[in-house]
Scaffold this motif. Structure first.
Motif, PDB file in Angstrom:
ATOM      1  N   ASP A 162      11.497  -0.717  10.301  1.00  0.00           N
ATOM      2  CA  ASP A 162      11.792  -0.226   9.019  1.00  0.00           C
ATOM      3  C   ASP A 162      11.043  -0.768   8.132  1.00  0.00           C
ATOM      4  O   ASP A 162      10.756  -0.287   6.941  1.00  0.00           O
ATOM      5  N   TYR A 163      10.914  -1.993   7.954  1.00  0.00           N
ATOM      6  CA  TYR A 163      10.345  -3.228   6.907  1.00  0.00           C
ATOM      7  C   TYR A 163       8.924  -2.644   6.930  1.00  0.00           C
ATOM      8  O   TYR A 163       8.164  -2.274   5.864  1.00  0.00           O
ATOM      9  N   GLU A 166       8.146   0.891   5.552  1.00  0.00           N
ATOM     10  CA  GLU A 166       8.373   0.666   3.794  1.00  0.00           C
ATOM     11  C   GLU A 166       6.954   0.002   3.498  1.00  0.00           C
ATOM     12  O   GLU A 166       6.514   0.502   2.179  1.00  0.00           O
ATOM     13  N   GLU A 169       4.180   2.789   3.458  1.00  0.00           N
ATOM     14  CA  GLU A 169       4.433   3.593   2.587  1.00  0.00           C
ATOM     15  C   GLU A 169       4.260   3.297   1.045  1.00  0.00           C
ATOM     16  O   GLU A 169       3.702   4.027   0.387  1.00  0.00           O
ATOM     17  N   ASN A 170       4.601   2.012   0.598  1.00  0.00           N
ATOM     18  CA  ASN A 170       4.555   1.522  -0.704  1.00  0.00           C
ATOM     19  C   ASN A 170       3.545   0.560  -1.042  1.00  0.00           C
ATOM     20  O   ASN A 170       3.420   0.563  -2.329  1.00  0.00           O
ATOM     21  N   GLU A 171       3.138  -0.158  -0.261  1.00  0.00           N
ATOM     22  CA  GLU A 171       2.366  -1.508  -0.484  1.00  0.00           C
ATOM     23  C   GLU A 171       0.885  -1.366   0.180  1.00  0.00           C
ATOM     24  O   GLU A 171       0.018  -2.154  -0.336  1.00  0.00           O
TER      25      GLU A 171
END
Length: 219
Positions: A162-163, A166, A169-171
């Motif tokens: 999950d990390y 994320e 998607e974001n970084e």
């Protein structure tokens, strides 16, 4: 301790293990094709390969690629090295180093594909920068990988998976991201793995743990 010392002594004699003290250790960067494999076949690197089960498994399946397993623990690399020697796998090598020193041993664009299989999830918040899917590591992999090269990641850890999603998607934006949280119920994605299972993967799946998998191309 005696077993480890024996393995370290054997590793020092083996050409398929590149480690400190050997001439190729200082010369191999940008020279894997010329100095080790002696061909121009695509290179796949397995990060944190441990006993090398995945590296030798892939090397057996596809003799038209070159494979390099990277790990810092020499006594574990001995296992993969031994299997490769006993089965005439001349398309696989092992590099003994830490992942955060990877750019000392590969040039920009020298790698065609990365595999990351079952890394330590580093669950504590204070260890987030040590996770091998942290942006600081992903930036290094991207630098060393050919444009549009694949990165493939397999884990039993839901929190690390999950990390990673994320982060992507974001970084750290990528192309062609595909993922599943239940690999053994995804026939198409399962083809990527050629039936190769590490020892610990077998233990976890036997206990009912779902294996997570994703792949993407670097932009």
């Amino acid at each position: 301790m005696r077993k480890k010392l024996f393995r370290f002594a054997e590793n020092a004699k083996r050409e398929n293990i590149i480690e400190p003290g050997k001439p190729l250790f200082e010369k191999i960067k940008d020279n894997w094709h010329q100095l080790y494999f002696k061909n121009e076949r695509p290179i796949t690197v397995e990060l944190g390969c441990g006993d090398g089960e995945y590296s030798v498994g892939l090397a057996e399946v596809d003799r038209d690629r070159s494979y390099i397993g990277v790990d810092i623990k020499g006594d574990r690399l001995y296992q993969g090295s031994t299997y490769a020697l006993e089965n005439d796998l001349d398309n696989v090598a092992f590099l003994r180093t830490k992942i955060h020193e990877l750019d000392k041993f590969f040039g920009e664009g020298e790698v065609d594909e990365f595999w990351l299989t079952f890394p330590d999830p580093r669950p504590r918040d204070r260890d987030v920068r040590r996770r091998l899917t942290n942006p600081r590591f992903l930036n290094v992999y991207q630098k060393l990988c050919k444009p549009n090269g694949w990165f493939k990641f397999k884990t039993d850890s839901t929190s690390l998976f999950d990390y990673t999603l994320e982060v992507l998607e974001n970084e750290f934006h990528v192309d062609d991201l595909v993922y599943t949280k239940d690999l053994y119920n995804e026939e198409e994605l399962l083809k990527d793995h050629h039936g190769i299972k590490t020892k610990y993967e077998g233990i976890w799946t036997a206990k009912g743990e779902k294996i997570k998998y994703l792949k993407f191309r670097f932009k």
